[in-house]
Every structure is written in structure tokens, then in C-alpha cells.
Design a protein around this motif. Structure first.
Motif, short mmCIF file in Angstrom:
data_model
loop_
_atom_site.label_atom_id
_atom_site.label_comp_id
_atom_site.label_asym_id
_atom_site.label_seq_id
_atom_site.Cartn_x
_atom_site.Cartn_y
_atom_site.Cartn_z
N SER A 101 0.82 -1.22 0.00
CA SER A 101 0.00 0.00 0.00
C SER A 101 0.85 1.26 0.00
O SER A 101 0.41 2.31 -0.47
CB SER A 101 -0.93 0.00 1.23
OG SER A 101 -0.17 0.03 2.43
N ASP A 102 2.08 1.16 0.53
CA ASP A 102 2.95 2.33 0.61
C ASP A 102 3.68 2.61 -0.70
O ASP A 102 4.15 3.73 -0.91
CB ASP A 102 4.00 2.15 1.72
CG ASP A 102 3.36 2.17 3.11
OD1 ASP A 102 2.22 2.63 3.23
OD2 ASP A 102 4.02 1.70 4.06
N PHE A 105 5.48 -3.98 -9.34
CA PHE A 105 6.60 -4.37 -8.52
C PHE A 105 7.47 -5.38 -9.28
O PHE A 105 6.97 -6.39 -9.78
CB PHE A 105 6.11 -4.99 -7.21
CG PHE A 105 5.24 -4.06 -6.42
CD1 PHE A 105 5.81 -3.03 -5.69
CD2 PHE A 105 3.86 -4.21 -6.43
CE1 PHE A 105 5.00 -2.16 -4.95
CE2 PHE A 105 3.05 -3.35 -5.70
CZ PHE A 105 3.62 -2.31 -4.96
N GLY A 106 8.76 -5.11 -9.31
CA GLY A 106 9.69 -6.01 -9.96
C GLY A 106 10.09 -7.16 -9.05
O GLY A 106 9.71 -7.23 -7.87
N HIS A 107 10.88 -8.07 -9.61
CA HIS A 107 11.30 -9.26 -8.87
C HIS A 107 12.10 -8.89 -7.62
O HIS A 107 11.83 -9.40 -6.52
CB HIS A 107 12.16 -10.14 -9.80
CG HIS A 107 12.63 -11.40 -9.16
ND1 HIS A 107 11.79 -12.46 -8.85
CD2 HIS A 107 13.88 -11.80 -8.77
CE1 HIS A 107 12.49 -13.43 -8.31
NE2 HIS A 107 13.76 -13.06 -8.25
N LEU A 152 11.26 -9.46 -3.59
CA LEU A 152 12.19 -10.16 -2.69
C LEU A 152 12.50 -9.30 -1.47
O LEU A 152 12.56 -9.81 -0.34
CB LEU A 152 13.48 -10.50 -3.43
CG LEU A 152 13.41 -11.59 -4.50
CD1 LEU A 152 14.75 -11.70 -5.22
CD2 LEU A 152 13.04 -12.94 -3.87
N ASN A 153 12.71 -8.01 -1.67
CA ASN A 153 12.98 -7.12 -0.54
C ASN A 153 11.78 -7.04 0.40
O ASN A 153 11.94 -7.00 1.63
CB ASN A 153 13.34 -5.72 -1.05
CG ASN A 153 14.73 -5.67 -1.66
OD1 ASN A 153 15.62 -6.43 -1.28
ND2 ASN A 153 14.94 -4.76 -2.61
#
Length: 208
Positions: free
Chosen positions: A25-26, A31-33, A37-38
Motif C-alpha cells: 500500500s505504501d 513491482f519487480g522481482h 524479494l525485498n
């Protein structure tokens, strides 16, 4: 290209879900891979995926340490054969014809060069000349440099002993010669002072 699997687990899946919901939500998508992962890593309590991988790698090394290096046995018969190249005073009588014996002999001479000191070519030659009978310090000097027992600058003005761990056979030969001569064995923290001149006391021998 295949990649190593990276196991991932969390103590509480609900905490992970709440963290992912908040992060999604932030941040605006898509979103990438790496971003995903992060997010997963942060949801499990790590700063990012790189921090997670570093922690996992460290944990793996602690849980599965590398096996100890194999113990190398001393060939005492070989040591006694090589010792015949030295006289009762520990001086080198002849240059061994076999390369593997030359290597061990050079370690003995290495142990008699003071550590962490600089020598001119003349000084190192005088030191080596005092340790053998056949009058060829240039040969010994050159062989020690070629076998990485001693460093030499390009202009041949500075020689220094290279600090390395002698192999077991060389250490055994040092001990054998020191007992025969009645002198203490080589120690990395001690220098004998029983000799004068360019060869100061067969410096710093190993004692084990």
C-alpha cells in the motif's frame, strides 16, 4: 542458468501478511522481482533481501563448518636423508640434486634469516655464505627468491624474508638439526644471540 535455492521461512505468517500489505500500500506498482524479494525479506525481519542472504549464508557456515584440513604426516626417513646434507654444526655441506630435497633445505636457511628485516644483496649473501660450505650464496639467494621464501626488489637492492608457515618435513628437519647442534629450535618471537657478524644468531627458529 540454474540458481541455488534460498530457503525462506518466518515465525508467524500473519506478521508476514501484514507487513506485505503495508508495503504494497505504501509503494506504487508495478513491482519487480527484486522489489518483491525485498518486501518478503523485510516481512521476515531483515533490512532487505541482501541482508537476508548474508544472514542465511553465515548461518549455513556456522551449522556446517568446512572440514578441517587433513593432517600431513612427517616423513621421518626422508628428513634423516636430507639431514645428511648438513654437517654437525648445521651448515649445508652440499646442494641436494633432487628438487624436493632442495625445497626442504631452503626452508632451513629461511629459518636462519632474521624476520621483518631488510638486507642489501651483499648482506644477504654474507648471511647465506656463513650457512654453507660450497661457496655459492648467489645460487641459494636466487632459489629462495624463486621459491617465494624471500622477496627481492627489481633493482636487487632490498631482500626480505617472506613470512610463511614451513611444511611439516621442514619443521622436523629444523628440530632435528637444532638438537644435534644443541641450539633451541626456531621461534617466531625469539632470536638467539650466540653468533656474531653478518649472520646474527640463526634468527627466529620454529619451536613446536
Amino acid at each position: 542458468m540454474s540458481k541455488n535455492a534460498v530457503p525462506f521461512q518466518v515465525a508467524d505468517i500473519s506478521t508476514l501478511a501484514r507487513s506485505l500489505k503495508q508495503q504494497l500500500s505504501d509503494q506504487p506498482g508495478p513491482f519487480g522481482h527484486v522489489s518483491l524479494l525485498n518486501m518478503l525479506a523485510r516481512g521476515a525481519g531483515y533490512r532487505n533481501f541482501q541482508h537476508f542472504r548474508a544472514q542465511m549464508a553465515a548461518h549455513e557456515k556456522l551449522e556446517n563448518p568446512a572440514p578441517p584440513a587433513p593432517v600431513v604426516e612427517v616423513d621421518y626417513a626422508r628428513v634423516r636423508r636430507i639431514a645428511r646434507h648438513f654437517d654437525a654444526k648445521g651448515l649445508l655441506v652440499r646442494w641436494p640434486p633432487k628438487f624436493n630435497e632442495q625445497q626442504v633445505v631452503l626452508w632451513v636457511l629461511w629459518s636462519r634469516i632474521p624476520a621483518r628485516q631488510s638486507f642489501t644483496e651483499r648482506q644477504i649473501s654474507d648471511l647465506l655464505r656463513a650457512e654453507h660450505h660450497f661457496g655459492d650464496p648467489a645460487l641459494l639467494r636466487r632459489e629462495m627468491v624463486e621459491q617465494d621464501l624471500m622477496s627481492r626488489t627489481l633493482d636487487c637492492r632490498d631482500y626480505r624474508r617472506l613470512e610463511r608457515q614451513p611444511p611439516p618435513d621442514a619443521l622436523a628437519l629444523m628440530r632435528f638439526l637444532s638438537k644435534r647442534e644443541g641450539e633451541p629450535a626456531y621461534s617466531s618471537t625469539r632470536q638467539n644471540s650466540d653468533r656474531q657478524g653478518p649472520n646474527p644468531a640463526r634468527a627466529e627458529r620454529y619451536s613446536t
